[in-house]
Write an enzyme that holds these catalytic residues in place. Structure first.
Site, PDB file in Angstrom:
ATOM      1  N   SER A  67      -7.100   4.360   8.859  1.00 29.32           N
ATOM      2  CA  SER A  67      -7.707   4.084   7.371  1.00 29.32           C
ATOM      3  C   SER A  67      -6.826   3.316   6.643  1.00 29.32           C
ATOM      4  O   SER A  67      -7.556   2.283   5.948  1.00 29.32           O
ATOM      5  CB  SER A  67      -7.753   5.590   6.760  1.00 29.32           C
ATOM      6  OG  SER A  67      -8.032   5.618   5.357  1.00 29.32           O
TER       7      SER A  67
ATOM      8  N   ARG B 261     -13.411  13.201   5.037  1.00 28.33           N
ATOM      9  CA  ARG B 261     -12.115  13.894   5.451  1.00 28.33           C
ATOM     10  C   ARG B 261     -11.779  14.703   4.373  1.00 28.33           C
ATOM     11  O   ARG B 261     -10.936  15.488   4.328  1.00 28.33           O
ATOM     12  CB  ARG B 261     -11.199  13.035   5.813  1.00 28.33           C
ATOM     13  CG  ARG B 261     -11.531  12.343   7.358  1.00 28.33           C
ATOM     14  CD  ARG B 261     -10.667  11.155   7.590  1.00 28.33           C
ATOM     15  NE  ARG B 261      -9.340  11.251   7.425  1.00 28.33           N
ATOM     16  CZ  ARG B 261      -8.546  10.495   6.964  1.00 28.33           C
ATOM     17  NH1 ARG B 261      -8.681   9.339   6.840  1.00 28.33           N
ATOM     18  NH2 ARG B 261      -7.093  10.801   6.881  1.00 28.33           N
TER      19      ARG B 261
ATOM     20  N   LYS C 197      -8.017  -1.239   6.043  1.00 35.24           N
ATOM     21  CA  LYS C 197      -8.101  -1.838   4.462  1.00 35.24           C
ATOM     22  C   LYS C 197      -7.519  -2.824   4.478  1.00 35.24           C
ATOM     23  O   LYS C 197      -7.611  -3.965   4.030  1.00 35.24           O
ATOM     24  CB  LYS C 197      -8.182  -0.844   3.530  1.00 35.24           C
ATOM     25  CG  LYS C 197      -9.097   0.418   3.760  1.00 35.24           C
ATOM     26  CD  LYS C 197      -8.957   1.244   2.020  1.00 35.24           C
ATOM     27  CE  LYS C 197      -7.642   2.342   2.279  1.00 35.24           C
ATOM     28  NZ  LYS C 197      -8.303   3.703   2.741  1.00 35.24           N
TER      29      LYS C 197
ATOM     30  N   HIS D 260       0.918  -1.272   0.061  1.00 37.02           N
ATOM     31  CA  HIS D 260      -0.009   0.076  -0.108  1.00 37.02           C
ATOM     32  C   HIS D 260       0.729   1.207  -0.092  1.00 37.02           C
ATOM     33  O   HIS D 260       1.786   1.326   0.741  1.00 37.02           O
ATOM     34  CB  HIS D 260      -0.892   0.146   1.244  1.00 37.02           C
ATOM     35  CG  HIS D 260      -1.848   1.177   1.495  1.00 37.02           C
ATOM     36  ND1 HIS D 260      -3.337   1.082   0.873  1.00 37.02           N
ATOM     37  CD2 HIS D 260      -1.861   2.319   1.961  1.00 37.02           C
ATOM     38  CE1 HIS D 260      -3.846   2.222   0.853  1.00 37.02           C
ATOM     39  NE2 HIS D 260      -3.081   2.954   1.323  1.00 37.02           N
TER      40      HIS D 260
ATOM     41  N   ASP E  34     -14.497   3.205   6.619  1.00 39.82           N
ATOM     42  CA  ASP E  34     -13.280   3.905   6.052  1.00 39.82           C
ATOM     43  C   ASP E  34     -14.002   4.705   4.673  1.00 39.82           C
ATOM     44  O   ASP E  34     -13.402   5.714   4.591  1.00 39.82           O
ATOM     45  CB  ASP E  34     -12.139   3.147   5.876  1.00 39.82           C
ATOM     46  CG  ASP E  34     -11.106   4.012   5.064  1.00 39.82           C
ATOM     47  OD1 ASP E  34     -10.619   4.871   5.804  1.00 39.82           O
ATOM     48  OD2 ASP E  34     -10.846   3.690   4.180  1.00 39.82           O
TER      49      ASP E  34
HETATM   50  N1  URA Z   1      -4.528   6.525   2.071  1.00 44.79           N
HETATM   51  C1  URA Z   1      -5.524   6.008   2.770  1.00 44.79           C
HETATM   52  O1  URA Z   1      -5.970   5.010   2.361  1.00 44.79           O
HETATM   53  N2  URA Z   1      -6.241   6.656   3.839  1.00 44.79           N
HETATM   54  C2  URA Z   1      -5.746   7.950   4.142  1.00 44.79           C
HETATM   55  O2  URA Z   1      -6.600   8.458   5.220  1.00 44.79           O
HETATM   56  C3  URA Z   1      -4.698   8.566   3.408  1.00 44.79           C
HETATM   57  C4  URA Z   1      -4.073   7.827   2.519  1.00 44.79           C
END
Ligand code: URA
Length: 432
Positions: free
Chosen positions: A183, A168, A187, A82, A161
């Site tokens: 966040s 956000r 995931k 990620h 999320d």
């Molecule tokens: N990437 C994400 O998945 N969440 C965030 O809050 C910022 C970047």
């Protein structure tokens, strides 16, 4: 329990209980807590922060707000990566086939681009025919057979999320370390992989503007992953200038293919670090063995052949990876000329990303269509000496009227000087 009391407690710097955090995530997911209260709470967190324990409970509550994926059939080989988001960041297109070619099983859900940062799914969909939706059975079969499948975020994975991130994004509360950490990790944990590598970007094109903040975020995410029994490492990497030379969907696919076919430079260096870290985690290989295997996979063409198999399996035209004329082509190509001579001392990556969006490569709103051929190819980057009138970059678009604004913004991203700037590292640190 009342949401207004939870907002006030956080506004005044208090520490929330586990029950309060679970109450607000449950209520926001089922719609009983409205956006305006959640936005006020997010702003209170932005200013007052969260303890490690609060962040861990928030992550767990968001992870369990919807379905979770079970990848136990792949055992310790299930891997994920990620990136916290950047400009010109096409690393997944390169790391995924390398890791798959070397035995990893990457079952990945990726996002679309929003604002100045690009998204892997948009890049993949620029390949004619590529499908970013697969049935759960086809998804698992492809990971088993080829080692990699990448789909868009689908189904009911971390709905809390999904809602909170969108909120956000429009309430100036993205760049909060506990909110980003929860966040990302909610995931990744819901997506089920055993070994996870995080690319924490910092600099002008990233949400974390400084290396110190990048390190805090990396440490927090690694700690959350470990507490949940996963093997996690985070690379803190430089996003002060765009990664590689191409920004924009089809343009980034082309550059990824060039790296898979042996092109050297900053992009290969970062992808080698990401892929070798992931392979060390999932196979237990030493760092040196993992780097050696990655270089072999790149230089022998094995990683490129794996990319061809992956793209074809998801309906994409694999011939387009060899014959770039089969990828979307822009009607207009405009050269940006240097207005003066001197050294390029700085290139604001966020402005370059927005300039690429203005050409049509990104969205300003979620519903906007994308011009897959649009984007920027950089001829010069930070540290280069340039003569007045030399080409700094090529702007690609299908709509001529977009050139002017994009070019003005691109030029405003550049800082000039008489001396070369100090060379910044590409990878600051690896947090394990
Ligand atoms: N990437 C994400 O998945 N969440 C965030 O809050 C910022 C970047």
């Amino acid at each position: 329990m009342r949401m207004v009391d939870i907002i006030a407690k956080k506004r005044d710097g208090g520490v929330l209980t586990d029950e309060e955090i679970r109450f607000l995530i449950r209520g926001y997911t089922d719609g009983s807590i409205p956006d305006y209260q959640m936005a006020a709470w997010a702003m209170a967190v932005y200013f007052k922060g969260m303890t490690d324990h609060e962040t861990a409970v928030l992550t767990d509550a968001m992870m369990h707000s919807g379905d979770t994926v079970d990848l136990r059939c792949f055992g310790h080989l299930s891997v994920d990566k990620h990136s916290t988001g950047g400009v010109g960041d096409k690393t997944t297109l390169i790391v995924a086939p390398i890791v798959a070619a070397l035995g990893g099983k990457l079952a990945k859900m990726s996002g679309r681009g929003l604002g100045h940062t690009g998204g892997t799914v948009d890049k993949l969909e620029s390949i004619p025919g590529f499908r970013a939706t697969l049935s759960p059975e086809a998804f698992e079969r492809q990971v088993q057979d080829i080692g990699v499948a990448v789909i868009g975020q689908s189904g009911n994975l971390t709905p809390a999320d999904k809602k909170l991130y969108a909120l956000r994004d429009v309430t100036a509360t993205i760049d909060s370390i506990p909110l980003i950490a929860s966040s990302v990790m909610s995931k990744k944990l819901a997506a089920g992989a055993q070994s996870i590598v995080l690319d924490v970007k910092c600099g002008s094109g990233a949400f974390m503007k400084t290396e110190a903040d990048g390190k805090k975020l990396a440490e927090k995410m690694v700690a959350i992953g470990k507490a949940c029994g996963r093997s996690v490492a985070a690379l803190i990497t430089n996003m002060d200038i765009p990664l590689g030379n191409n920004v924009g969907n089809a343009l980034e696919v082309m550059e990824a293919v060039e790296v898979l076919k042996g092109k050297r430079g900053d992009l290969r260096e970062i992808c080698t670090a990401l892929a070798s870290t992931l392979l060390s985690l999932c196979h237990g290989w030493s760092h040196a063995d993992a780097v050696h295997a990655v270089n072999e996979a790149l230089d022998s063409g094995l990683a490129f052949r794996t990319m061809e198999a992956w793209i074809a399996a998801q309906g994409g035209d694999a011939k387009a990876l060899t014959d770039f004329s089969l990828l979307p082509q822009a009607a207009v190509c405009h050269g940006v000329k240097a207005p003066r001579s001197g050294y390029l001392r700085h290139m604001d990556a966020e402005k370059v990303g927005i300039s690429s969006s203005l050409l049509g490569a990104g969205r300003m709103k979620k519903e906007d269509p994308i011009d897959y051929a649009a984007g920027i190819v950089l001829e010069k980057k930070t540290g280069d000496h340039v003569e007045a009138g030399e080409t700094l970059a090529w702007l690609y678009t299908n709509e001529e009227r977009r050139i002017r604004g994009a070019e003005d913004l691109f030029l405003s991203a550049l800082e000039w000087g008489e001396a070369a700037p100090a060379k910044a590292p590409l990878i600051y640190e690896i947090v394990r």
